[in-house]
Design an enzyme around this catalytic site. Structure first.
Site, PDB file in Angstrom:
ATOM      1  N   HIS A 139      -1.131   9.721  -6.046  1.00  0.00           N
ATOM      2  CA  HIS A 139      -0.308   8.511  -6.045  1.00  0.00           C
ATOM      3  C   HIS A 139      -0.398   7.810  -4.691  1.00  0.00           C
ATOM      4  O   HIS A 139      -0.591   6.584  -4.621  1.00  0.00           O
ATOM      5  CB  HIS A 139       1.152   8.892  -6.343  1.00  0.00           C
ATOM      6  CG  HIS A 139       2.120   7.752  -6.272  1.00  0.00           C
ATOM      7  ND1 HIS A 139       2.487   7.003  -7.379  1.00  0.00           N
ATOM      8  CD2 HIS A 139       2.798   7.223  -5.222  1.00  0.00           C
ATOM      9  CE1 HIS A 139       3.347   6.077  -7.012  1.00  0.00           C
ATOM     10  NE2 HIS A 139       3.563   6.182  -5.707  1.00  0.00           N
ATOM     11  N   GLU A 140      -0.279   8.570  -3.615  1.00  0.00           N
ATOM     12  CA  GLU A 140      -0.334   7.980  -2.272  1.00  0.00           C
ATOM     13  C   GLU A 140      -1.730   7.456  -1.938  1.00  0.00           C
ATOM     14  O   GLU A 140      -1.872   6.388  -1.336  1.00  0.00           O
ATOM     15  CB  GLU A 140       0.123   9.002  -1.225  1.00  0.00           C
ATOM     16  CG  GLU A 140       1.542   9.530  -1.426  1.00  0.00           C
ATOM     17  CD  GLU A 140       2.581   8.439  -1.542  1.00  0.00           C
ATOM     18  OE1 GLU A 140       2.375   7.337  -0.993  1.00  0.00           O
ATOM     19  OE2 GLU A 140       3.609   8.663  -2.208  1.00  0.00           O
ATOM     20  N   HIS A 143      -2.118   4.159  -3.532  1.00  0.00           N
ATOM     21  CA  HIS A 143      -1.489   3.087  -2.755  1.00  0.00           C
ATOM     22  C   HIS A 143      -2.470   2.550  -1.721  1.00  0.00           C
ATOM     23  O   HIS A 143      -2.612   1.334  -1.545  1.00  0.00           O
ATOM     24  CB  HIS A 143      -0.241   3.617  -2.032  1.00  0.00           C
ATOM     25  CG  HIS A 143       1.028   3.514  -2.823  1.00  0.00           C
ATOM     26  ND1 HIS A 143       1.394   2.375  -3.500  1.00  0.00           N
ATOM     27  CD2 HIS A 143       2.035   4.411  -3.016  1.00  0.00           C
ATOM     28  CE1 HIS A 143       2.570   2.564  -4.095  1.00  0.00           C
ATOM     29  NE2 HIS A 143       2.972   3.796  -3.817  1.00  0.00           N
ATOM     30  N   GLU A 220       4.147   0.336  -7.838  1.00  0.00           N
ATOM     31  CA  GLU A 220       4.428   1.753  -8.113  1.00  0.00           C
ATOM     32  C   GLU A 220       3.815   2.170  -9.452  1.00  0.00           C
ATOM     33  O   GLU A 220       3.235   3.249  -9.563  1.00  0.00           O
ATOM     34  CB  GLU A 220       5.941   2.006  -8.125  1.00  0.00           C
ATOM     35  CG  GLU A 220       6.575   2.087  -6.758  1.00  0.00           C
ATOM     36  CD  GLU A 220       5.925   3.137  -5.876  1.00  0.00           C
ATOM     37  OE1 GLU A 220       5.707   4.280  -6.342  1.00  0.00           O
ATOM     38  OE2 GLU A 220       5.623   2.811  -4.714  1.00  0.00           O
TER      39      GLU A 220
END
Length: 287
Positions: A139-140, A143, A220
């Site tokens: 997830h990071e 980003h 997100e």
């Protein structure tokens, strides 16, 4: 105290740089064009300075310890996992760090895709299974790969400019109205004018935060989708399910929380930087 000092120092630096730029450009804030330039310099200036020093600020405020040489198998696995995911995502290897915190959280920051930092809390690293941690890391990394730090900075710069410009235009209109109805024609006076500007900054700031939060929630969902591609949908869902079992608040500062896996909660979803975990899970399940 350390976080407060760094915040004050950053704001003073923004004011100094913006004042120098205005002096060089000869900006006259008494005209609408000059006021707009003033608003843009402060609005975008603050946002981009924050972006430029985001890695440094994160390390200082969160006490991040960057892994250069892994000390144990867990740190080796963490470094190897981020390396693999960064290669899959087509970005330069981020710095990987650990910070001491009992809450399960992580964040990504940095001025560009090729100059970033991915940090995880000790609570997350040792409180989740490896599959769940892998989902969070993906997830990071997503980003970073999506360029979310730069995107949110641009959005923040636009809304900052709107807030600064609109507050002073409306305050000017109020001042002119008071002046026209005042026998002496003196208007609000300096302190009253500044008080009106301050109140309008706050009111327009609330509206601006709703806009920023909306775009934040969209990215997100995109980062969750990216994590599903990098690590597998079941790992990302498992990570979100695990987070749902934890505390409903984040102690992370706002500038880092916006890029964390688990954001601050709010009574109104409009003000949340992250969608509710239930909605994020449902979105992944329907993919």
């Amino acid at each position: 105290m350390k976080r407060i000092f760094l915040l004050i120092a950053t704001n003073l630096a923004v004011l100094l740089v913006a004042s120098i730029v205005m002096s060089i450009l000869g900006v006259n804030t008494s005209t609408m064009g000059g006021l707009l330039v003033f608003a843009a310099i402060f609005g975008f200036g603050g946002a981009f300075i924050s972006l430029a020093i985001s890695k440094w600020m994160a390390k200082k405020t969160m006490g991040c310890e960057v892994i250069t040489t892994p000390r144990d198998s867990t740190e080796r696995w963490l470094l190897d996992t981020v390396t693999r995911q960064a290669q899959q995502a087509g970005i330069k290897m981020p710095e990987v760090a650990i910070y001491q915190s009992p809450e399960m959280n992580a964040f990504a920051t940095g001025p560009s895709k090729d100059n970033s930092l991915v940090a995880v809390s000790t609570g997350l690293l040792y409180g989740m299974s490896q599959d769940e941690v892998e989902g969070v890391l993906a997830h990071e990394v997503s980003h970073v790969a999506n360029g979310d730090m730069v995107t949110l900075t641009l959005i923040q710069g636009v809304v900052n400019t709107f807030v600064i410009f609109a507050a002073r235009v409306v305050a000017g209109i109020i001042n002119n109205f008071v002046s026209s109805n005042d026998e002496e024609g003196e208007g609000l006076g300096m302190f009253a004018y500044m008080a009106v500007v301050f109140v309008l900054d706050m009111l327009f700031g609330i509206l601006a935060s709703i806009i920023v939060a909306y775009f934040s929630r969209i990215r997100e969902y995109r980062a969750d989708e990216g994590a599903a591609r990098l690590a597998g949908k079941h790992k990302m869902i498992a990570a979100l399910e695990r987070l749902r079992q934890g505390p409903e608040s984040s102690a992370m500062p706002a500038q880092m929380s916006a890029f964390g896996i688990n954001g601050k909660r709010s009574m109104a979803e409009l003000m949340m930087s992250h969608p509710p975990l239930e909605k994020r899970i449902a979105a992944l399940q329907t993919r």
